[in-house]
Design an enzyme around this catalytic site. Sequence first.
Site, PDB file in Angstrom:
ATOM      1  N   GLU A  89       0.803  -1.218   0.000  1.00  0.00           N
ATOM      2  CA  GLU A  89       0.000   0.000   0.000  1.00  0.00           C
ATOM      3  C   GLU A  89       0.839   1.274   0.000  1.00  0.00           C
ATOM      4  O   GLU A  89       0.306   2.365   0.090  1.00  0.00           O
ATOM      5  CB  GLU A  89      -0.941  -0.006   1.213  1.00  0.00           C
ATOM      6  CG  GLU A  89      -1.908  -1.181   1.202  1.00  0.00           C
ATOM      7  CD  GLU A  89      -2.966  -1.117   2.289  1.00  0.00           C
ATOM      8  OE1 GLU A  89      -2.956  -0.149   3.088  1.00  0.00           O
ATOM      9  OE2 GLU A  89      -3.816  -2.030   2.343  1.00  0.00           O
ATOM     10  N   GLY A 201      -7.031   0.231  15.259  1.00  0.00           N
ATOM     11  CA  GLY A 201      -7.390  -0.796  16.231  1.00  0.00           C
ATOM     12  C   GLY A 201      -8.813  -0.748  16.723  1.00  0.00           C
ATOM     13  O   GLY A 201      -9.168  -1.481  17.652  1.00  0.00           O
ATOM     14  N   THR A 266     -10.181   6.001  15.845  1.00  0.00           N
ATOM     15  CA  THR A 266      -8.754   6.027  15.530  1.00  0.00           C
ATOM     16  C   THR A 266      -8.492   6.801  14.234  1.00  0.00           C
ATOM     17  O   THR A 266      -9.280   6.762  13.295  1.00  0.00           O
ATOM     18  CB  THR A 266      -8.201   4.601  15.398  1.00  0.00           C
ATOM     19  OG1 THR A 266      -9.014   3.862  14.471  1.00  0.00           O
ATOM     20  CG2 THR A 266      -8.198   3.905  16.741  1.00  0.00           C
ATOM     21  N   ASP A 331     -19.155   1.259  10.147  1.00  0.00           N
ATOM     22  CA  ASP A 331     -17.727   1.387   9.853  1.00  0.00           C
ATOM     23  C   ASP A 331     -17.495   2.402   8.742  1.00  0.00           C
ATOM     24  O   ASP A 331     -16.616   2.244   7.903  1.00  0.00           O
ATOM     25  CB  ASP A 331     -17.113   0.026   9.476  1.00  0.00           C
ATOM     26  CG  ASP A 331     -15.591   0.093   9.330  1.00  0.00           C
ATOM     27  OD1 ASP A 331     -14.966   0.918  10.006  1.00  0.00           O
ATOM     28  OD2 ASP A 331     -15.036  -0.686   8.527  1.00  0.00           O
ATOM     29  N   ASN A 420     -11.861   3.415   0.059  1.00  0.00           N
ATOM     30  CA  ASN A 420     -11.115   3.108   1.271  1.00  0.00           C
ATOM     31  C   ASN A 420      -9.816   3.901   1.279  1.00  0.00           C
ATOM     32  O   ASN A 420      -9.803   5.084   0.979  1.00  0.00           O
ATOM     33  CB  ASN A 420     -10.902   1.598   1.380  1.00  0.00           C
ATOM     34  CG  ASN A 420     -10.779   1.131   2.815  1.00  0.00           C
ATOM     35  OD1 ASN A 420      -9.831   1.462   3.511  1.00  0.00           O
ATOM     36  ND2 ASN A 420     -11.743   0.356   3.278  1.00  0.00           N
ATOM     37  N   CYS A 640     -12.458 -16.037  12.335  1.00  0.00           N
ATOM     38  CA  CYS A 640     -11.561 -16.467  11.259  1.00  0.00           C
ATOM     39  C   CYS A 640     -11.776 -15.774   9.920  1.00  0.00           C
ATOM     40  O   CYS A 640     -10.835 -15.627   9.134  1.00  0.00           O
ATOM     41  CB  CYS A 640     -11.678 -17.979  11.044  1.00  0.00           C
ATOM     42  SG  CYS A 640     -11.538 -18.959  12.554  1.00  0.00           S
TER      43      CYS A 640
END
Length: 732
Positions: A89, A201, A266, A331, A420, A640
């Site tokens: 990135e 985080g 954050t 989000d 994003n 997962c």
Amino acid sequence: MRRWTIGRGWAALALLAAAGGCGRDVPRNAVSGVDGAMLAAAGDGRNWAAAGYNYLEQRFSPLTQINAGNVAQLGLAWSANLPDARGQESTPIVIDGKLFVTGPWSKVFAYDAATGRPLWQYDPGVDRAKGAQACCDVVNRGVAAWRGRLYLGTLDGRLIALNAGTGAVDWSVQTTDTSKPYTITGVPRVVKDMVVIGNGGAEFGVRGYVTAYDAATGAKKWRFYTVPNPNGSPDGEVSDRVLHDRANASWSAQGGQWHQSGGGGTVWDAIVYDPELDQLYLGVGNGSPWNHGLRSNGQGDNLFLSSIVALKPETGEYLWHYQETPGETWDFTATQPIALATIPIGGRPRKVLMQAPKNGFFFVVDRTNGRLINASKFIDHVTWADHYGADGRPVENPAARFYRTGQPFLAVPSALAAHNWQPMAFSPQTGLAYVPAQEVAMAYIPPARPQDAQAHAIGFNVGTDTADGMYPRNAQQIAAATAGATGSLVAWDPATGRARWKVSYPTPWNGGTMATAGNLVFQGTSLGEFRAYAADTGRQLFSYPTQTGVMAGAATYMVGNTQYVAVMTGRGGALPLAIGYAIGRARTVPNMPRLLVFRLGGTAHLPAAAPVEVAALNPPAATAAAADVEAGRQLFGRYCQVCHGASAGGAGVLPDLQRSGVLADQAVWRQVLIDGMLKDQGMVSFARVMTAAQAEQVRAYVIDEANWAKTHLPGPIAPAPSAPRMPTGATQ
């Protein structure tokens, strides 16, 4: 063609505003001349001295040697293989013929920018177990340069000053509490001899803040918390006053998981300095947990989540804010790239801040006072809100507040779209912003089980039913989800709030953009091309087969009389990891971490690409009881899927569990999941949240899922074309 300026007299004001002290002496090297004056000036384009080019972060270069008339002659000048096949990135920075770039695990690489000769490399030695606390791959987006040093933020929360000439560590400071799941993946910014850094985080449960450190010594100068202290006490930091006066009342005083999680907020990417107005802008992230109903009992706007916050750079004092998504619950971060400009709106020049965040609206904000000028949808489908009112707030779809209705909500965009971290460019020549956009749907489901509503010691803590959000066992619906996950390059006119042109892609998660005065926009694709388009019309002018996906943004620079274009290749990141099926053909593109550098007439070649080989599904027989399979599905969805893909449909970055050789061996599976046999490779033990019996249930689920996929889904998709293609692509 309109040629838009950034304001008369701006350069002189910028030089004054950016002036700073000299700091401790560093032996002279290629970076010694980088200071506030250099980063405030437009420059001649020979250097690309910051990730966003300069303080405006427009990612626009004035270079014209490579232009719309000759870009088809671009060829490879040199390339460098990189060691870690994870998400790439980083945007290269180039100063006086030296190129610096970062890779996964926060490693730094230095090259001769004309020849590719390696100069040095630095590995901060991040513990691979930290990867389990990185929400979106173990990535890094680059370094900042200042007065002979490079500044690196590491995945484990350190800020490190390196001598740019040698790569030797000058100083290092731990910016985070190591007992908490903080990470750093973003680029530090240097302003007035201070290095400013945020962190990530929120998905795991932390409280956001930004800190400024002395660039010469690493001494802390100030800290600004973006959300209130959950215990109600002041922090003794510069943010105390505004949190007391403005933010506290926007959070539930009684109850709400933010009191345990920290609330999120954050600042993991966008931090932008405005040298004209002498303001520092923070792009603040999502809440912790996402679910507003759990986080704050569904009460309040939760300042300063999903906001742009302006501070005084010397002290960190609050100036103003604009909240893009009040009461954020999807989000929908405001951490995406921010660009500054002065553009004509309504017949007069306006000093604006531009951002295209996840929520699907392109925001143009008056950066003198934080007031919204316009917000319009930059993707075709936005289901959570209809528009923004005169009060600057969204007019929402009531069904979007899933925690109130108790019903699932299928959102477009989602946590993985509409834009994003991939860089957005702005050209003052065309007056257009170039947005790498995505349309990816996601189901937000209220948690039905108590364990899904509560935070756990490891894994995502987002407050939604992540298991039921995975793919249904329906081949037609999986095919529809794949077809519906698309990408585009949108040329957006911020003055009118409309797209000027658009190029559509069959897959999402394409690369960032870079614009030049040669009337060019560069972008890589997830299917393995590096392209150039005419900035004014969107006509495709160049394509190079990179043999692998491209996510990062490019940079351009000159050495001697030659202009070069540099870009990182290799894929990873949140979307490929989490929703493997939906990225379609991109799953078959190899993951080759490289740095590619181009020039006109370049004659270098990449080695021949090995054929893509996707192993046929050959899982063990599915013999487990249905109850165990269902229990394993819930556990897989909870812990997962964020790394190994929804429904265990891996995307070729981390191991595809449906095809794993470990799947047939119960003992080895337990050793990996419970005993931590592979912790040195980033696969930590999950013994804190599941028993050995539950680990076996996860294995039973993956076996069952693999058998279903073998029977009901098509075989490996045909590989993406590797030869250059020159489609027109653009629609007016």
